[in-house]
Design a protein around this motif. Structure first.
Motif, short mmCIF file in Angstrom:
data_model
loop_
_atom_site.label_atom_id
_atom_site.label_comp_id
_atom_site.label_asym_id
_atom_site.label_seq_id
_atom_site.Cartn_x
_atom_site.Cartn_y
_atom_site.Cartn_z
N ASP A 88 12.00 29.19 -6.10
CA ASP A 88 12.83 29.52 -4.94
C ASP A 88 12.00 30.10 -3.81
O ASP A 88 12.09 29.64 -2.66
N ILE A 89 11.18 31.09 -4.09
CA ILE A 89 10.43 31.75 -3.02
C ILE A 89 9.33 30.84 -2.49
O ILE A 89 9.03 30.85 -1.28
N THR A 90 8.73 30.01 -3.35
CA THR A 90 7.69 29.09 -2.86
C THR A 90 8.28 28.08 -1.89
O THR A 90 7.67 27.76 -0.86
N ALA A 91 9.49 27.59 -2.18
CA ALA A 91 10.16 26.66 -1.26
C ALA A 91 10.43 27.33 0.07
O ALA A 91 10.22 26.74 1.15
N ARG A 92 10.86 28.58 0.04
CA ARG A 92 11.16 29.28 1.29
C ARG A 92 9.89 29.58 2.09
O ARG A 92 9.86 29.44 3.30
N LEU A 93 8.83 30.01 1.40
CA LEU A 93 7.57 30.32 2.10
C LEU A 93 6.94 29.07 2.68
O LEU A 93 6.39 29.09 3.80
N LEU A 94 7.01 27.94 1.95
CA LEU A 94 6.48 26.69 2.48
C LEU A 94 7.26 26.26 3.72
O LEU A 94 6.68 25.85 4.72
N GLY A 95 8.59 26.39 3.66
CA GLY A 95 9.41 26.04 4.82
C GLY A 95 9.08 26.91 6.03
O GLY A 95 8.99 26.42 7.16
N ASN A 96 8.89 28.20 5.79
CA ASN A 96 8.55 29.11 6.90
C ASN A 96 7.21 28.73 7.51
O ASN A 96 7.04 28.74 8.75
N ALA A 97 6.23 28.40 6.66
CA ALA A 97 4.90 28.05 7.16
C ALA A 97 4.92 26.74 7.93
O ALA A 97 4.27 26.59 8.97
N LEU A 98 5.70 25.76 7.46
CA LEU A 98 5.79 24.47 8.16
C LEU A 98 6.51 24.63 9.50
O LEU A 98 6.29 23.82 10.41
N SER A 99 7.35 25.63 9.61
CA SER A 99 8.12 25.84 10.85
C SER A 99 7.40 26.75 11.83
O SER A 99 7.87 26.94 12.97
N SER A 149 16.73 15.76 -5.98
CA SER A 149 16.78 17.22 -5.84
C SER A 149 16.92 17.66 -4.39
O SER A 149 17.28 18.80 -4.12
N ARG A 150 16.62 16.75 -3.46
CA ARG A 150 16.75 17.10 -2.03
C ARG A 150 18.18 17.45 -1.67
O ARG A 150 18.43 18.20 -0.72
N HIS A 151 19.12 16.90 -2.42
CA HIS A 151 20.53 17.08 -2.08
C HIS A 151 21.16 18.27 -2.80
O HIS A 151 22.35 18.53 -2.65
N GLY A 174 11.55 17.78 2.13
CA GLY A 174 10.90 17.44 0.87
C GLY A 174 11.38 18.32 -0.27
O GLY A 174 12.27 19.15 -0.09
N THR A 175 10.78 18.13 -1.42
CA THR A 175 11.15 18.88 -2.63
C THR A 175 9.90 19.33 -3.35
O THR A 175 8.88 18.64 -3.34
N ALA A 180 6.63 17.12 -3.25
CA ALA A 180 6.81 15.82 -2.63
C ALA A 180 6.58 15.96 -1.13
O ALA A 180 7.07 16.89 -0.50
N THR A 181 5.82 15.04 -0.55
CA THR A 181 5.52 15.09 0.87
C THR A 181 6.78 14.77 1.67
O THR A 181 7.70 14.11 1.18
#
Length: 338
Positions: A326-337, A269-271, A306-307, A123-124
């Motif tokens: 789990d790891i994809t969410a973390r890697l995406l967050g790191n890349a966006l940051s 799921s965001r919450h 996002g989710t 989700a964007t």
């Protein structure tokens, strides 16, 4: 409450069914459970588990399969998730190129699909919460102004504003500096409310310009891309648990096409803290009753934006899918940051 023997047998049954896709009989349970008990004793335990709604007996076989409740018990109390190896995480991290936020979302969706062979969805970021790093105005002609909005991720949105009066470049620069200094890192929605309350304190000849800037910014974000990025939905066509019922498949693909129900599920799921698993009807989406959704929120600069999720059959290897999500969410967050 299940005693230790019943828990071991339920865990074995779920794992064997996930692996083979066939109803599991007492002899298979005896072989793979490690318990030194007779098939007759195992059958008695199966009767108890069936009475509790954790397993079911298909009409065509004497073996049992897990129910949605059985999967839930397995996920909550019996599943053992093995984290991905560091070298594998490093390999995945190299696939994220933080040069373009939109591309990052597509990379994450593709990665989820490739690693699980199910559907991957991202989700964007919530556009109402989108923040602004800098705002600039450039005079184009007498009543035409170019608005430049720079987002925290480096993306730039341009809009041409038609004004009711002529502004000098000095006035435009002053207005841009004022907005950037006082409202940077503020969501456009919140910026609109603050400016509305503070208009009396601004020079009257700037109010039109600033109000137009916020409206244009909202419109620019509303036009940016889709609500989510979906990859690998065709993988679901080749899964026996789903492909045997074309009517069910049509309803599933309607969920992907019409988006509303899936977006509501992803928003819920965001919450959640970390990875959340919806088994069958737990999603609240009737077309997903034969599916499971494994989701996790992702962040940018410490804020949940996002989710992402994997959508597949209830008979998925949760012990494998959970760490991937789990790891994809973390890697995406790191890349966006980055």
């Amino acid at each position: 409450m299940l005693n230790d023997r019943a828990q071991i047998l339920l865990k074995t049954l779920v794992e064997r069914y996930i692996s083979d896709g066939q109803p599991v009989g007492s002899r298979a349970l005896q072989q793979f459970s490690g318990l030194e008990i007779s098939p007759a004793t195992i059958r008695n335990v199966m009767v108890d588990l069936e009475a509790m709604g954790l397993v079911a007996s298909p009409h065509t076989s004497a073996g049992r399969i897990p129910t949605a409740l059985g999967y839930r018990r397995f996920i909550d109390t019996l599943m053992v998730v093995q984290p991905l190896e560091k070298i594998r995480i490093q390999q995945l991290e190299q696939q994220f190129q933080p040069d373009n936020p939109s591309r990052l979302l597509a990379q994450a969706s593709n990665l989820l699909s490739e690693l699980t062979q199910f559907a991957g969805v991202v989700a964007t970021p919530n556009r109402r919460a989108a923040t602004v790093r800098q705002i600039e105005f450039l005079r184009l002609s007498e009543r035409r102004v170019l608005l430049i909005i720079v987002m925290p991720d480096g993306e730039v949105e341009n809009r041409v504003l038609l004004t009711t009066r002529d502004y000098s470049q000095a006035q435009l620069t002053e207005a841009g500096n004022l907005l950037s200094q006082h409202y940077s890192d503020c969501a456009l929605h919140d910026m609109r409310l603050r400016i509305k309350n503070e208009l009396r304190q601004l020079q009257h000849d700037m109010t039109e310009l600033m109000t137009a800037a916020i409206s244009a910014g909202d419109e620019a974000l509303a036009c940016k891309g889709d609500d989510y990025v979906l990859s690998g939905e065709r993988n679901l066509l080749h899964i026996n648990d789903l492909s045997g019922d074309m009517n069910r498949l049509r309803k599933l693909f309607n969920v992907f096409e019409h988006k509303t129900e899936l977006l509501q599920l992803l928003d819920a799921s965001r919450h959640a803290q970390g990875v959340h698993i919806f088994v069958g009807h737990e999603s609240g989406v009737s077309s997903l009753d034969e599916c499971s959704v494994v989701s996790a929120p992702y962040t940018a600069n410490g804020q949940i934006v996002g989710t992402l999720a994997v959508i597949g059959p209830k008979r998925m290897d949760y012990q494998k899918v959970v760490p991937i999500v789990d790891i994809t969410a973390r890697l995406l967050g790191n890349a966006l940051s980055a």
